[in-house]
Design a protein around this motif. Structure first.
Motif, PDB file in Angstrom:
ATOM      1  N   ILE A 138       7.017 -10.949  -7.376  1.00  0.00           N
ATOM      2  CA  ILE A 138       6.303  -9.746  -6.918  1.00  0.00           C
ATOM      3  C   ILE A 138       6.206  -9.724  -5.390  1.00  0.00           C
ATOM      4  O   ILE A 138       6.293  -8.668  -4.767  1.00  0.00           O
ATOM      5  N   PHE A 139       6.053 -10.894  -4.786  1.00  0.00           N
ATOM      6  CA  PHE A 139       5.949 -10.933  -3.316  1.00  0.00           C
ATOM      7  C   PHE A 139       7.197 -10.322  -2.678  1.00  0.00           C
ATOM      8  O   PHE A 139       7.117  -9.606  -1.692  1.00  0.00           O
ATOM      9  N   ALA A 140       8.352 -10.657  -3.257  1.00  0.00           N
ATOM     10  CA  ALA A 140       9.602 -10.128  -2.707  1.00  0.00           C
ATOM     11  C   ALA A 140       9.747  -8.648  -3.056  1.00  0.00           C
ATOM     12  O   ALA A 140      10.104  -7.825  -2.209  1.00  0.00           O
ATOM     13  N   GLU A 141       9.427  -8.302  -4.326  1.00  0.00           N
ATOM     14  CA  GLU A 141       9.573  -6.908  -4.755  1.00  0.00           C
ATOM     15  C   GLU A 141       8.713  -5.963  -3.926  1.00  0.00           C
ATOM     16  O   GLU A 141       9.140  -4.888  -3.531  1.00  0.00           O
ATOM     17  N   GLU A 142       7.485  -6.397  -3.669  1.00  0.00           N
ATOM     18  CA  GLU A 142       6.551  -5.530  -2.937  1.00  0.00           C
ATOM     19  C   GLU A 142       6.699  -5.679  -1.423  1.00  0.00           C
ATOM     20  O   GLU A 142       6.022  -4.995  -0.664  1.00  0.00           O
ATOM     21  N   ARG A 143       7.551  -6.594  -1.021  1.00  0.00           N
ATOM     22  CA  ARG A 143       7.822  -6.852   0.406  1.00  0.00           C
ATOM     23  C   ARG A 143       6.522  -7.041   1.192  1.00  0.00           C
ATOM     24  O   ARG A 143       6.281  -6.403   2.221  1.00  0.00           O
ATOM     25  N   LEU A 203      -3.217 -13.240  -7.693  1.00  0.00           N
ATOM     26  CA  LEU A 203      -2.864 -12.567  -6.436  1.00  0.00           C
ATOM     27  C   LEU A 203      -1.610 -11.694  -6.531  1.00  0.00           C
ATOM     28  O   LEU A 203      -1.633 -10.545  -6.079  1.00  0.00           O
ATOM     29  N   PRO A 204      -0.510 -12.195  -7.129  1.00  0.00           N
ATOM     30  CA  PRO A 204       0.683 -11.330  -7.168  1.00  0.00           C
ATOM     31  C   PRO A 204       0.419 -10.008  -7.886  1.00  0.00           C
ATOM     32  O   PRO A 204       0.790  -8.949  -7.389  1.00  0.00           O
ATOM     33  N   LEU A 205      -0.260 -10.094  -9.025  1.00  0.00           N
ATOM     34  CA  LEU A 205      -0.521  -8.873  -9.781  1.00  0.00           C
ATOM     35  C   LEU A 205      -1.477  -7.954  -9.010  1.00  0.00           C
ATOM     36  O   LEU A 205      -1.305  -6.735  -8.977  1.00  0.00           O
ATOM     37  N   TRP A 206      -2.452  -8.560  -8.400  1.00  0.00           N
ATOM     38  CA  TRP A 206      -3.417  -7.782  -7.616  1.00  0.00           C
ATOM     39  C   TRP A 206      -2.691  -7.042  -6.488  1.00  0.00           C
ATOM     40  O   TRP A 206      -2.984  -5.879  -6.212  1.00  0.00           O
ATOM     41  N   LEU A 207      -1.720  -7.711  -5.871  1.00  0.00           N
ATOM     42  CA  LEU A 207      -0.961  -7.065  -4.792  1.00  0.00           C
ATOM     43  C   LEU A 207      -0.086  -5.936  -5.338  1.00  0.00           C
ATOM     44  O   LEU A 207       0.161  -4.942  -4.675  1.00  0.00           O
ATOM     45  N   LYS A 208       0.354  -6.110  -6.565  1.00  0.00           N
ATOM     46  CA  LYS A 208       1.161  -5.054  -7.189  1.00  0.00           C
ATOM     47  C   LYS A 208       0.300  -3.808  -7.438  1.00  0.00           C
ATOM     48  O   LYS A 208       0.748  -2.689  -7.253  1.00  0.00           O
ATOM     49  N   TRP A 209      -0.950  -4.063  -7.856  1.00  0.00           N
ATOM     50  CA  TRP A 209      -1.856  -2.940  -8.132  1.00  0.00           C
ATOM     51  C   TRP A 209      -2.408  -2.319  -6.849  1.00  0.00           C
ATOM     52  O   TRP A 209      -2.793  -1.166  -6.830  1.00  0.00           O
ATOM     53  N   PRO A 260      -0.950  -2.305  -3.513  1.00  0.00           N
ATOM     54  CA  PRO A 260       0.079  -2.655  -2.516  1.00  0.00           C
ATOM     55  C   PRO A 260      -0.370  -2.275  -1.098  1.00  0.00           C
ATOM     56  O   PRO A 260      -0.871  -1.163  -0.901  1.00  0.00           O
ATOM     57  N   PRO A 261      -0.209  -3.203  -0.172  1.00  0.00           N
ATOM     58  CA  PRO A 261      -0.583  -2.881   1.207  1.00  0.00           C
ATOM     59  C   PRO A 261       0.430  -1.919   1.818  1.00  0.00           C
ATOM     60  O   PRO A 261       1.593  -1.920   1.386  1.00  0.00           O
ATOM     61  N   ASP A 262      -0.023  -1.118   2.794  1.00  0.00           N
ATOM     62  CA  ASP A 262       0.980  -0.269   3.431  1.00  0.00           C
ATOM     63  C   ASP A 262       1.855  -1.138   4.337  1.00  0.00           C
ATOM     64  O   ASP A 262       1.558  -2.310   4.568  1.00  0.00           O
ATOM     65  N   GLY A 263       2.943  -0.570   4.813  1.00  0.00           N
ATOM     66  CA  GLY A 263       3.944  -1.350   5.539  1.00  0.00           C
ATOM     67  C   GLY A 263       3.433  -1.989   6.817  1.00  0.00           C
ATOM     68  O   GLY A 263       4.024  -2.942   7.313  1.00  0.00           O
ATOM     69  N   ASP A 264       2.328  -1.465   7.364  1.00  0.00           N
ATOM     70  CA  ASP A 264       1.833  -1.994   8.639  1.00  0.00           C
ATOM     71  C   ASP A 264       0.762  -3.059   8.442  1.00  0.00           C
ATOM     72  O   ASP A 264       0.114  -3.472   9.390  1.00  0.00           O
TER      73      ASP A 264
END
Lengths: 129, 489
Positions: free
Chosen positions: B117-122, B80-86, B88-92
């Motif tokens: 990654i969760f913190a980095e990608e906020r 999941l963390p890597l998938w979120l990095k690839w 990334p959801p928009d801010g909303d």
């Protein structure tokens, strides 16, 4: 612990007794202190309160306690009671019980010779049993 | 042990309050652009779905969107963390994560090792987890677990009757007869998953709730093009509606079956189902609209007009029969009347891109290209992946020699086209002036679906290749005199 908190937030935003309770609840572990404050502040915001108070620390305590309770067996409880009562200098049956250290149900202190105590979030439960 | 359970229950909040807590944390994290990792613990699927529906509604009200991630043993999302990095959801966007356990123990390791990654990608995440999943997380991903912002407990296991009641409410949640036009395939899949899970969770004797879940599920399967499942679900809904004496649902199920048969081109079966639905409730507008649609498909335009008009009479605020009526008038060459009906449909439901697309087509027939373009653009604004609207824009811009805009929309169409959608590839290549390619695709398309031949002979998208003799070879005819003139010009 107090200076850690005040380096991140205004002193006026937390009741002194609540801060005291938070420090006790953290068991002196920085990671736990960060969690306690984060969770307590979130609860205070939910209550639309101006300050972090005792009820917020109680909420944080439940946030620490409940996951731990899910990990503990009856056998673990017997050991935790023993640790709480005796604050031993070595953990009984360390190979078997290292898991309790790992999940922070038991905390190891190194002020002087190492000694052990139960996580403060669990103390009320053990006393109530 | 009893003591532990009572201690846990003490800290559980009522469902509404727990959901408000989650919303508050997520809103604040959004406002300050921070990461937030929330865990929602549940025991019963109905309680989870109820909390989830409530949370999603509150987030939408706050201007936030939800993206759902289902973890599977083989899927990329298990890391999941890597998938979120690839991705990334928009801010909303708030991420809802389900089924972590399906990728245990790998998922636990990934979460623990890559927690930063969760913190980095906020990212703002809500993990919907069973108690056992939470236990494994605390035990086997302790560093990630320490990052948690909050754990909210939705541990109520309602008695069977209450579960059935909740499920009935959820079956109709966000429902207005058909799936919303703007819903993406992923959103349709999410709605299907919700209902399938609720069905698994419900006791077999919760007949009314099961019937309603099957009914709404059938329409969603049908929308996804999964007709076999749609038929079996709607038949199950019908059987259950008959058993509990729910006449309204019985009528709805016959209507639903009519819709599926209509989609499959089984027009006689569709007519029979719609007529049965009308027998059960002569005052419901839907089966009349369905009949109108079948009669339109088979070219019985007078009957179609009568049925659409009857549907409008029964429910003057129902947009679909106005659109249907517009399409009949279009076929009859009564384009002004078609425009009036499409405009009325839009007035009643301004969210359906299809109405705008049809309106654009009617304007084209009257050579009102600028108005057509505006209508097509509105269709693509409402439904950015609306392939036919992009093709129509391409064609209209080509007619007006506006090549820059043609290039833009043909590129969008190119990205949307499925590789085996040979007919629309032919249209696109024709619009772009690639005659060779267009004819190649057309040949493939007609080999697969010879019925398209008649439409190909008058499809405005193909007007640029109809002057070519090879087009007529592909459709198996000789080049007509009128087209020879086009070819020579």
């Amino acid at each position: 612990m107090q200076s850690l908190v005040f380096s991140r937030m205004e002193e006026s935003l937390i009741e002194p007794e609540a801060l005291e309770a938070a420090i006790t609840l953290s068991g002196g572990v920085f990671r736990e202190m960060a969690f306690v404050m984060r969770t307590a502040i979130s609860n205070a915001l939910r209550r639309e309160a101006n300050k972090v108070g005792a009820s917020d620390i109680a909420w944080a305590a439940s946030q620490l306690r409940n996951p731990l309770l899910r990990l503990l067996s009856d056998e673990d409880f017997a050991l935790l009671r023993e640790v709480q009562d005796t604050n031993p200098l070595r953990l009984p049956e360390p190979e078997k019980n290292a898991r309790l250290l790992h999940i922070l149900a038991v905390l190891q202190y190194a002020n002087g010779p190492d000694w052990f105590d139960v996580h403060p979030a669990l103390k009320g439960i053990l006393e109530g049993e | 042990m009893a003591k532990k359970v009572s201690q846990l229950a003490e800290t559980s909040l009522p469902l509404e309050e727990g959901v408000r807590f989650l919303t508050g944390d997520l809103e604040r994290a959004h406002r300050f652009d921070k990461a937030v990792l929330l865990f929602a613990l549940y025991r019963a699927e109905t309680t989870r779905a109820q909390a989830e529906a409530m949370l999603e509604a509150q987030l939408r009200q706050a201007g936030l969107k939800v993206r759902r991630v289902y973890i599977t043993p083989e899927g990329e999302e298990r890391d999941l963390p890597l998938w979120l990095k690839w991705h990334p959801p928009d801010g909303d966007t708030v991420i809802f994560v389900y089924d972590l356990r399906k990728a245990f123990p790998d998922a636990l390791q990934y979460l623990n090792y890559r927690r930063e990654i969760f913190a980095e990608e906020r990212v703002r995440v809500v993990f919907w987890v069973l108690e056992e999943e939470a236990r494994r997380l605390a035990l086997e991903a302790p560093d990630f677990w320490a990052f948690r912002t909050q754990v909210l407990e939705f541990l109520e296991v309602p008695p069977p009757m209450r579960r059935a009641e909740i499920a009935r409410g959820l079956a109709w949640w966000g429902w207005h007869g058909v799936p919303y036009a703007y819903e993406s395939p992923e959103e349709i899949d999410e709605r299907i998953t919700l209902r399938e899970r609720l069905l698994k969770d419900l006791p077999q004797d919760a007949l009314a709730a099961r019937g309603e879940l099957h009914y709404t599920l059938a329409a969603l399967y049908s929308f996804r093009g999964d007709h076999d499942r749609a038929i079996s679900s709607v038949q199950r809904a019908l059987e259950l509606a008959e058993r509990v004496g729910n006449r309204h649902l019985e009528m709805g199920a016959h209507n639903g079956l009519g819709n599926v048969y209509d989609d499959l081109g089984r027009y006689d079966d569709a007519i029979a189902e719609y007529e049965r639905a009308i027998e059960l409730d002569p005052k419901d507008a839907y089966p009349h609209n369905g009949l109108g649609s079948v009669y339109y498909e088979v070219g019985h335009y007078e009957e179609a007009i009568a049925e659409y008009k009857r549907a409008i009479e029964l429910d003057p605020k129902f947009a679909l029969p106005h659109n249907g009526l517009g399409s009949v008038y279009y076929e009859l060459g009564r384009h002004d009347e078609a425009i009036a009906e499409y405009e009325r449909a839009i007035e009643l439901d301004p969210t359906d891109g299809g109405f705008y697309y049809n309106l654009g087509n009617a304007y084209v027939e009257l050579e009102r290209q600028e108005e057509a373009i505006q209508a097509y653009l509105k269709a693509t604004e409402l439904e950015p992946d609306y392939l036919l609207a992009h093709l129509a824009l391409g064609r209209t811009y080509r007619q007006l020699d506006r090549y820059e805009e043609l290039a833009k929309h043909s590129q969008q169409a190119r990205e949307l086209l499925a590789p085996d959608d040979h007919y629309n590839w032919a249209c696109l290549e024709a619009i772009c002036g690639n005659t060779e390619k267009a004819l190649g695709y057309l040949k493939l398309a007609l080999e697969k679906k010879p019925d398209l031949k008649e439409w190909a002979k008058r499809d405005p998208d193909l007007e640029w290749v109809r002057g070519d003799e090879r087009f007529w070879e592909v459709v198996g005819e000789r080049l007509p005199e009128t087209n020879k003139e086009v070819a020579s010009s």
